[in-house]
Design a protein around this motif. Sequence first.
Motif, PDB file in Angstrom:
ATOM      1  N   THR A 131       0.811  -1.227   0.000  1.00 56.97           N
ATOM      2  CA  THR A 131       0.000   0.000   0.000  1.00 56.97           C
ATOM      3  C   THR A 131       0.838   1.266   0.000  1.00 56.97           C
ATOM      4  O   THR A 131       0.284   2.366  -0.042  1.00 56.97           O
ATOM      5  CB  THR A 131      -0.933   0.024   1.225  1.00 56.97           C
ATOM      6  OG1 THR A 131      -0.143   0.079   2.423  1.00 56.97           O
ATOM      7  CG2 THR A 131      -1.803  -1.215   1.263  1.00 56.97           C
ATOM      8  N   GLY A 132       2.162   1.116   0.127  1.00 57.37           N
ATOM      9  CA  GLY A 132       3.016   2.291   0.108  1.00 57.37           C
ATOM     10  C   GLY A 132       3.037   3.008   1.453  1.00 57.37           C
ATOM     11  O   GLY A 132       2.495   2.548   2.457  1.00 57.37           O
ATOM     12  N   THR A 133       3.658   4.179   1.436  1.00 58.06           N
ATOM     13  CA  THR A 133       3.801   4.939   2.680  1.00 58.06           C
ATOM     14  C   THR A 133       2.461   5.430   3.211  1.00 58.06           C
ATOM     15  O   THR A 133       2.292   5.606   4.420  1.00 58.06           O
ATOM     16  CB  THR A 133       4.728   6.142   2.442  1.00 58.06           C
ATOM     17  OG1 THR A 133       4.200   6.931   1.361  1.00 58.06           O
ATOM     18  CG2 THR A 133       6.136   5.692   2.100  1.00 58.06           C
ATOM     19  N   THR A 134       1.493   5.645   2.323  1.00 58.50           N
ATOM     20  CA  THR A 134       0.175   6.120   2.779  1.00 58.50           C
ATOM     21  C   THR A 134      -0.506   5.081   3.664  1.00 58.50           C
ATOM     22  O   THR A 134      -1.026   5.394   4.743  1.00 58.50           O
ATOM     23  CB  THR A 134      -0.726   6.441   1.576  1.00 58.50           C
ATOM     24  OG1 THR A 134      -0.093   7.408   0.745  1.00 58.50           O
ATOM     25  CG2 THR A 134      -2.068   6.981   2.051  1.00 58.50           C
ATOM     26  N   GLY A 135      -0.493   3.833   3.225  1.00 62.50           N
ATOM     27  CA  GLY A 135      -1.117   2.780   4.020  1.00 62.50           C
ATOM     28  C   GLY A 135      -0.397   2.556   5.332  1.00 62.50           C
ATOM     29  O   GLY A 135      -1.027   2.404   6.387  1.00 62.50           O
ATOM     30  N   LEU A 136       0.945   2.550   5.285  1.00 60.54           N
ATOM     31  CA  LEU A 136       1.711   2.327   6.510  1.00 60.54           C
ATOM     32  C   LEU A 136       1.534   3.477   7.490  1.00 60.54           C
ATOM     33  O   LEU A 136       1.386   3.261   8.700  1.00 60.54           O
ATOM     34  CB  LEU A 136       3.193   2.139   6.177  1.00 60.54           C
ATOM     35  CG  LEU A 136       4.109   1.849   7.369  1.00 60.54           C
ATOM     36  CD1 LEU A 136       3.669   0.579   8.088  1.00 60.54           C
ATOM     37  CD2 LEU A 136       5.570   1.736   6.924  1.00 60.54           C
ATOM     38  N   SER A 137       1.537   4.712   6.981  1.00 66.80           N
ATOM     39  CA  SER A 137       1.351   5.865   7.866  1.00 66.80           C
ATOM     40  C   SER A 137      -0.043   5.849   8.489  1.00 66.80           C
ATOM     41  O   SER A 137      -0.216   6.227   9.662  1.00 66.80           O
ATOM     42  CB  SER A 137       1.582   7.164   7.100  1.00 66.80           C
ATOM     43  OG  SER A 137       0.650   7.289   6.033  1.00 66.80           O
ATOM     44  N   SER A 138      -1.037   5.391   7.740  1.00 59.72           N
ATOM     45  CA  SER A 138      -2.390   5.275   8.298  1.00 59.72           C
ATOM     46  C   SER A 138      -2.410   4.254   9.430  1.00 59.72           C
ATOM     47  O   SER A 138      -3.041   4.462  10.475  1.00 59.72           O
ATOM     48  CB  SER A 138      -3.377   4.863   7.208  1.00 59.72           C
ATOM     49  OG  SER A 138      -3.415   5.823   6.169  1.00 59.72           O
TER      50      SER A 138
END
Length: 466
Positions: A131-138
Amino acid sequence: MWILGTYVSNRIAHINGHALRLLMQRKTVDFYALVVNALMMGLVQAVLTPLGDIIEAGIADHWRRQLTNTLSKRYFKDSTFYHLVSPAGGCDQVIVEDVPKLAEALANMLSDTLKPLVDLGWFSAGVLQLTGTTGLSSLLTYIISGMVFLRLIRPDLAGLTAKREELDGAFSMFHARLSQCAESIAFLDGGAVESRTADKLLAAKLDFQRTSKRLEHFYGIFDFFISQMVPQNASWVLSLMYRQGAGGVEGDEYLSHTLRYLGSVVSHSFSALGMLMELGGKWVGASGHASRVEELLRACEKTTARLDGRVDAESSHVAEVAKDMIKLEQVDIQTPDGGLVLASQLSIMVDSNTDKGMIITGPNGCGKSGVLRTIVGLWSPGGGTLLTPSAKELHYVPTKPYMPEGTLADLVTYPHRAGADETTLSRVEECLHHVHLSYLVPRQSEGLLTLDEDWENKLSLGDSRE
């Protein structure tokens, strides 16, 4: 072991996704081969799960042994247990209940820290890849916000645990005292009074349990919702992020495979998150037991310091050992903590060469037993001069003698074990004859070597004192 467990979980997650792809591609042979692979991984996981419990139990036993040994060194040093002011609930409850509960809680938290950290690190990498950095940051944002919220609403679990153990200890001590003094209570017809006391203690115990359970239940609702329920729905949000990203260019079979794997990854990640979130509550709960253990340790240290000070003070007024003589000159008889002086400027002399003995009389609480305790060294004199024979030449019979487990001969030789040595047993028989207790030997099935764990109730109080 935890890394291997995480690897197996990740492998099973891959198998789940791969199985869905093979079904959609109708590759029957490969699908059955994958089923066999899944069974093998399941077997490995079945072995690892109880193995983790065994390791955790071993760690708990080791820590319990270390902590108990640390307490015992202070508790038994210079008879500290005799002079100690017991914590609420009693020293026995701290050693027998709080120590093992604390060790088990710490071992459990060690396992519940390492495993979810490995899981979270491993599966977070999977979330980042899919999911990229967006998914991980979420995911990380939810972790932090959830932990902060739960911390704000969490009740004082440490205080609740400590209070619960205190009430349990009071209830247990009441029944222990009731058992020890049953004869007196029965003779005085005090059953009704003791029944009301028992009801009062039980009511206080249960009322507090209900109150604490309500608080814990209220907290548990939010804890379960945040750490268990929301993550299940969050996996769909992360799946949508993947679908809108790189997943949009894949075929249906590979897309289904990846989404199934992503669902497993997110599920494991939030499961690890839930375990980490619960650590705070477990730690606070364990701190209730830790505070009681610390209280006993500090009490032992204070008592030891007081006893060391007593020795220093005694050196100024206790002369050398006097042979065949007990002599007190201007001695103050005081309680061990020095808070109460029972007799002031007391002078007594008993010479075994000229005197047959001495009887000390007086009203209750005037210090008769205190004089004897001071002479044998259980209490420290408050001043003056105290001359006594060596410790081997003195013997003190308390109101309630201690009856250790062991053989009949062991009762005579305590704190040493009599064993089966003929010379020792012959000497024991002489001692029993000297105090008119020879009749006890033929009453026992194996004479002096009769082993019993309940001599206290088997012998009369008079026999025990003799």
